[in-house]
Design a protein around this motif. Sequence first.
Motif, PDB file in Angstrom:
ATOM      1  N   GLY A 120      42.814 -11.012   4.422  1.00 16.46           N
ATOM      2  CA  GLY A 120      42.818 -10.268   5.680  1.00 16.46           C
ATOM      3  C   GLY A 120      42.788 -11.180   6.887  1.00 16.46           C
ATOM      4  N   GLY A 121      42.239 -10.664   7.986  1.00 14.81           N
ATOM      5  CA  GLY A 121      42.184 -11.441   9.215  1.00 14.81           C
ATOM      6  C   GLY A 121      43.563 -11.629   9.808  1.00 14.81           C
ATOM      7  N   ARG A 122      44.048 -12.880   9.812  1.00 11.16           N
ATOM      8  CA  ARG A 122      45.349 -13.190  10.412  1.00 11.16           C
ATOM      9  C   ARG A 122      46.521 -12.744   9.555  1.00 11.16           C
ATOM     10  NH1 ARG A 122      48.126 -13.866  13.420  1.00 11.16           N
ATOM     11  NH2 ARG A 122      48.967 -15.949  13.532  1.00 11.16           N
ATOM     12  N   ASN A 123      46.268 -12.304   8.320  1.00 11.95           N
ATOM     13  CA  ASN A 123      47.349 -11.867   7.436  1.00 11.95           C
ATOM     14  C   ASN A 123      47.267 -10.368   7.206  1.00 11.95           C
ATOM     15  OD1 ASN A 123      48.503 -14.540   6.738  1.00 11.95           O
ATOM     16  ND2 ASN A 123      46.461 -14.879   5.896  1.00 11.95           N
ATOM     17  N   SER A 124      48.370  -9.687   7.478  1.00 13.78           N
ATOM     18  CA  SER A 124      48.414  -8.234   7.337  1.00 13.78           C
ATOM     19  C   SER A 124      48.417  -7.846   5.860  1.00 13.78           C
ATOM     20  CB  SER A 124      49.669  -7.679   8.021  1.00 13.78           C
ATOM     21  OG  SER A 124      49.648  -7.985   9.403  1.00 13.78           O
TER      22      SER A 124
ATOM     23  N   ASN B 249      53.569 -21.013   5.556  1.00 11.36           N
ATOM     24  CA  ASN B 249      54.456 -20.025   6.151  1.00 11.36           C
ATOM     25  C   ASN B 249      54.653 -18.827   5.236  1.00 11.36           C
ATOM     26  OD1 ASN B 249      56.203 -19.254   8.329  1.00 11.36           O
ATOM     27  ND2 ASN B 249      57.951 -19.683   6.998  1.00 11.36           N
ATOM     28  N   ALA B 250      54.226 -18.936   3.997  1.00  5.98           N
ATOM     29  CA  ALA B 250      54.343 -17.850   3.027  1.00  5.98           C
ATOM     30  C   ALA B 250      52.966 -17.611   2.402  1.00  5.98           C
ATOM     31  CB  ALA B 250      55.370 -18.194   1.955  1.00  5.98           C
ATOM     32  N   PRO B 251      52.050 -16.960   3.127  1.00  2.29           N
ATOM     33  CA  PRO B 251      50.647 -16.877   2.667  1.00  2.29           C
ATOM     34  C   PRO B 251      50.459 -16.138   1.353  1.00  2.29           C
ATOM     35  CG  PRO B 251      51.049 -15.436   4.562  1.00  2.29           C
ATOM     36  CD  PRO B 251      52.251 -16.295   4.425  1.00  2.29           C
TER      37      PRO B 251
ATOM     38  N   ARG C 271      52.121 -16.897  -3.795  1.00  2.00           N
ATOM     39  CA  ARG C 271      51.673 -16.988  -5.182  1.00  2.00           C
ATOM     40  C   ARG C 271      51.451 -15.621  -5.822  1.00  2.00           C
ATOM     41  NH1 ARG C 271      47.101 -21.841  -5.031  1.00  2.00           N
ATOM     42  NH2 ARG C 271      48.467 -23.483  -4.200  1.00  2.00           N
ATOM     43  N   SER C 272      50.895 -14.696  -5.060  1.00  2.00           N
ATOM     44  CA  SER C 272      50.504 -13.419  -5.651  1.00  2.00           C
ATOM     45  C   SER C 272      51.580 -12.338  -5.551  1.00  2.00           C
ATOM     46  CB  SER C 272      49.227 -12.901  -4.968  1.00  2.00           C
ATOM     47  OG  SER C 272      49.401 -12.831  -3.570  1.00  2.00           O
ATOM     48  N   LEU C 273      52.461 -12.441  -4.570  1.00  2.00           N
ATOM     49  CA  LEU C 273      53.416 -11.357  -4.332  1.00  2.00           C
ATOM     50  C   LEU C 273      54.389 -11.126  -5.494  1.00  2.00           C
ATOM     51  CD1 LEU C 273      54.166  -9.211  -2.320  1.00  2.00           C
ATOM     52  CD2 LEU C 273      55.663 -10.841  -1.168  1.00  2.00           C
TER      53      LEU C 273
ATOM     54  N   PRO D 266      54.138  -8.272   5.552  1.00  2.00           N
ATOM     55  CA  PRO D 266      54.474  -9.498   4.816  1.00  2.00           C
ATOM     56  C   PRO D 266      55.747  -9.373   3.986  1.00  2.00           C
ATOM     57  CG  PRO D 266      52.128  -9.031   4.632  1.00  2.00           C
ATOM     58  CD  PRO D 266      52.760  -7.819   5.261  1.00  2.00           C
ATOM     59  N   VAL D 267      56.020  -8.160   3.474  1.00  2.00           N
ATOM     60  CA  VAL D 267      57.241  -7.945   2.699  1.00  2.00           C
ATOM     61  C   VAL D 267      58.443  -7.786   3.627  1.00  2.00           C
ATOM     62  CG1 VAL D 267      58.385  -6.443   1.026  1.00  2.00           C
ATOM     63  CG2 VAL D 267      55.926  -6.866   0.847  1.00  2.00           C
ATOM     64  N   LEU D 268      58.273  -6.995   4.687  1.00  2.00           N
ATOM     65  CA  LEU D 268      59.377  -6.707   5.591  1.00  2.00           C
ATOM     66  C   LEU D 268      59.852  -7.933   6.357  1.00  2.00           C
ATOM     67  CD1 LEU D 268      58.026  -3.332   6.983  1.00  2.00           C
ATOM     68  CD2 LEU D 268      60.028  -3.611   5.537  1.00  2.00           C
ATOM     69  N   SER D 269      58.909  -8.808   6.708  1.00  2.00           N
ATOM     70  CA  SER D 269      59.273  -9.968   7.515  1.00  2.00           C
ATOM     71  C   SER D 269      59.962 -11.055   6.704  1.00  2.00           C
ATOM     72  CB  SER D 269      58.026 -10.563   8.174  1.00  2.00           C
ATOM     73  OG  SER D 269      57.136 -11.068   7.193  1.00  2.00           O
ATOM     74  N   GLY D 270      59.872 -10.985   5.382  1.00  2.00           N
ATOM     75  CA  GLY D 270      60.502 -12.003   4.547  1.00  2.00           C
ATOM     76  C   GLY D 270      59.793 -13.335   4.575  1.00  2.00           C
ATOM     77  N   ARG D 271      58.558 -13.372   5.075  1.00  4.17           N
ATOM     78  CA  ARG D 271      57.843 -14.640   5.197  1.00  4.17           C
ATOM     79  C   ARG D 271      57.387 -15.191   3.850  1.00  4.17           C
ATOM     80  NH1 ARG D 271      52.815 -13.913   8.569  1.00  4.17           N
ATOM     81  NH2 ARG D 271      52.593 -16.130   8.083  1.00  4.17           N
ATOM     82  N   ASN D 272      57.398 -14.372   2.824  1.00  4.16           N
ATOM     83  CA  ASN D 272      56.820 -14.799   1.552  1.00  4.16           C
ATOM     84  C   ASN D 272      57.872 -15.032   0.481  1.00  4.16           C
ATOM     85  OD1 ASN D 272      53.691 -14.513   1.889  1.00  4.16           O
ATOM     86  ND2 ASN D 272      54.620 -12.807   2.976  1.00  4.16           N
ATOM     87  N   SER D 273      59.081 -15.395   0.930  1.00  8.24           N
ATOM     88  CA  SER D 273      60.132 -15.667  -0.041  1.00  8.24           C
ATOM     89  C   SER D 273      59.909 -16.978  -0.783  1.00  8.24           C
ATOM     90  CB  SER D 273      61.491 -15.729   0.678  1.00  8.24           C
ATOM     91  OG  SER D 273      61.515 -16.812   1.591  1.00  8.24           O
ATOM     92  N   GLY D 274      59.079 -17.844  -0.166  1.00  5.34           N
ATOM     93  CA  GLY D 274      58.807 -19.130  -0.794  1.00  5.34           C
ATOM     94  C   GLY D 274      59.752 -20.223  -0.367  1.00  5.34           C
ATOM     95  N   ALA D 275      60.816 -19.907   0.366  1.00  6.37           N
ATOM     96  CA  ALA D 275      61.778 -20.908   0.821  1.00  6.37           C
ATOM     97  C   ALA D 275      61.250 -21.588   2.081  1.00  6.37           C
ATOM     98  CB  ALA D 275      63.128 -20.258   1.107  1.00  6.37           C
ATOM     99  N   GLU D 276      61.027 -22.886   1.997  1.00  8.33           N
ATOM    100  CA  GLU D 276      60.550 -23.626   3.152  1.00  8.33           C
ATOM    101  C   GLU D 276      61.733 -23.944   4.061  1.00  8.33           C
ATOM    102  OE1 GLU D 276      57.568 -24.218   4.024  1.00  8.33           O
ATOM    103  OE2 GLU D 276      56.527 -23.550   2.227  1.00  8.33           O
ATOM    104  N   PRO D 277      61.674 -23.580   5.339  1.00  6.08           N
ATOM    105  CA  PRO D 277      62.783 -23.867   6.236  1.00  6.08           C
ATOM    106  C   PRO D 277      62.935 -25.355   6.481  1.00  6.08           C
ATOM    107  CG  PRO D 277      60.897 -23.029   7.465  1.00  6.08           C
ATOM    108  CD  PRO D 277      60.564 -22.890   6.016  1.00  6.08           C
ATOM    109  N   SER D 278      64.161 -25.797   6.619  1.00  3.98           N
ATOM    110  CA  SER D 278      64.456 -27.209   6.855  1.00  3.98           C
ATOM    111  C   SER D 278      65.537 -27.313   7.912  1.00  3.98           C
ATOM    112  CB  SER D 278      64.925 -27.873   5.559  1.00  3.98           C
ATOM    113  OG  SER D 278      65.437 -29.163   5.826  1.00  3.98           O
ATOM    114  N   PRO D 279      65.466 -28.326   8.799  1.00  4.28           N
ATOM    115  CA  PRO D 279      66.454 -28.427   9.875  1.00  4.28           C
ATOM    116  C   PRO D 279      67.714 -29.191   9.495  1.00  4.28           C
ATOM    117  CG  PRO D 279      64.758 -30.079  10.174  1.00  4.28           C
ATOM    118  CD  PRO D 279      64.374 -29.300   8.942  1.00  4.28           C
TER     119      PRO D 279
END
Length: 707
Positions: free
Chosen positions: A63-67, A135-137, A140-142, A165-178
Amino acid sequence: MERLTRWVLAHRLPVVLVWVAFALAGGALAAGTVDRLSYETRLPDRPGQAANDALAQRFAQTGGRNSPLLLTVTLPEGKTVTDPRVRDQWRTLVGTVTPSGGRSVSFDDPGGAALLSADGRTTVALVYPRADASNAPYQRSLPRIGATVAQARIGGAPVELTGQPVLSGRNSGAEPSPIYETLLGAAGALLVLVLVFASGLAVVPLLMAAVAIPTTFLLVRGITTATDVSFIVQFLVALIGLGVAIDYALLVVTRWREERAKLGAGPEARRNAVIAALGSAGRAVVLSGATVAISLAALVALPVPFLRSVGYAGLLIPLVSVAVAVTLLPVLLYTWGDRLDRPRRRHRPDSPMWTRIAGFTTRRPALSAVLSGVVLLALAAPVLGLRLGQPATATLAQGGAPAQSFARIVEAGFGEGVARPVEVLVPAAAAETLAGRLGGLDGVAGAVAPGDWVAEGNRVIDVWTTADPSSSAGRDTVTEVLQTARQTPGALAGGTPAFDVDFIDAVYGSLGLILLLVAVATFVVLAWTLRSIVLPLKALLLNALSTCAAYGVVVVIWQWGHGSGLLFDTPAVGAITIWIPMAVFAFLFGLSMDYEVFILHRVRETHLELTARGVEDTLVPSVVTGISRTGRLVTSAALILFLAFTALASVPVTDVRMFATALAAGIIIDATVVRGVLTPALITLLGRSNWWFPSRRRVPVPVGERV
């Protein structure tokens, strides 16, 4: 500048070796630098941060900062979730998907009636897995939770998984790279440079960027040892660094080419061409870097570590690019410039197109100023409707199954705020009373205080709003919830809505003072350099107007959704992420000032030359020459930055895309409408007052000075 250039040319080998060493070290350590970057945003000394820290400590990072994840089911007509058999199935499923160390709440828990629809057919459970500081809190569990839900049936109906967390796609596990985006931006820049130079000189600015970017990464690595640095910095260094380093090198190389054509052949002529180019364009580059650094100081002054780290890295980008342009670039031009400038063609410093544009604006300055001003005001008008906050949950990932599930949750009457509840940590004895008070507030859709959410004598109450917390109505309700909760002794109110309120206050609470300091510092630098009071004031006003126009474009595209679907396959998000306007101001204010500096330096240089020749009316010739000789340069430099920002917009992070959209729109608007039309029109209208400077007689300017 002349003395520095002579020293650099006299010590060419050490200069090259030093820069090569920096670039190689930065490149070799780049991967490790990226690993040191942080995905956490903190607000020290803010009540929402204190609440979230306490929640993380006492409830094992849940909880807290994570929905929360939202587990939901809708039964067919004639069936209800309260049926004993269905109730047992639901209780078992919620317990199964709740990870070890996590917490959850459903209608079956005491006080959980708000999680059951009025007709009894639909229910929602809030599930908080343990989160990672990344970036993907829930990475592991999702997957396990998703697989369990996909196979589950409650009362014969499928169970659905949704939530922010599901809708935003933040937990796909793919680390962004430039890397991909940088290569894309570099390819676009090379195409522009080939069109500008039509010779091997096109690779020179790219070589300068290839040195500046890894060197900046090396310095960022040093900053990570002292403070947390946001993961967004890797994209800023790579892509904004690419654009800025190329722009500065482009200015110097263009001026060197012009001087080289004047001075003829021979080693001494080659040396003098480099010295002359750095004596004029080099000074403009230094001043431009200073103005960018000053504007980015606004981020460093903010009490937000995340934005401070962006400011630190942002400061390094222009400073390193300037250093490369005034030290390594002269060596390369002196040693290889003539060989790279092949096939050598006759170079015409004046652009016919920009000469015609400058001629029109100086003949019809009032008309040009009015028309360009109307365009800018029209682009800036939507900023009046700017709404700060996180993207509305209902706008995330529209069209997919999780989005449809969330829409059904809202239609069933649970409220949009259920995806982002306020979490109140309160002494256990006061929990039931406070939950009742919070649940009765206008705009609150529900409040639950599960009996097993207890740790160290405290309980957690989840409160959510009917409207999305990012909306005006939702924010008003969140504010009332926070005020009511914090009236209870020992209570702490957190969650993402509370964090948003604190973030806005931290970033914009002292906005006026920060903007004033940036404006004053920029004005002093420009006034002293240009020996004018009027020109810096005009530059500040035009920068403010072009920045507002960029904000307006972002509101139209992202907040209202006019073009976000076409450009990014994303619907309107309903709000502009809190940090973006401030970061856009810091970067765009400085970057757009570059073009103003380039133009004004060339106008003033021409003015001094004409004055030295005894020409009485220097105004119009100075403006026309200044625009005709910088217009092509400015538009080429702006196009390179635009392509870099376009590459940045391909990063699969909504916040970064908003940021890139603002920068791309702002830089194009500024380089064309503002600097190409409005600037020469206003200079013409202001006449002799352009050069008014109080101590002009006591601080004479050498007639032959080149800037």
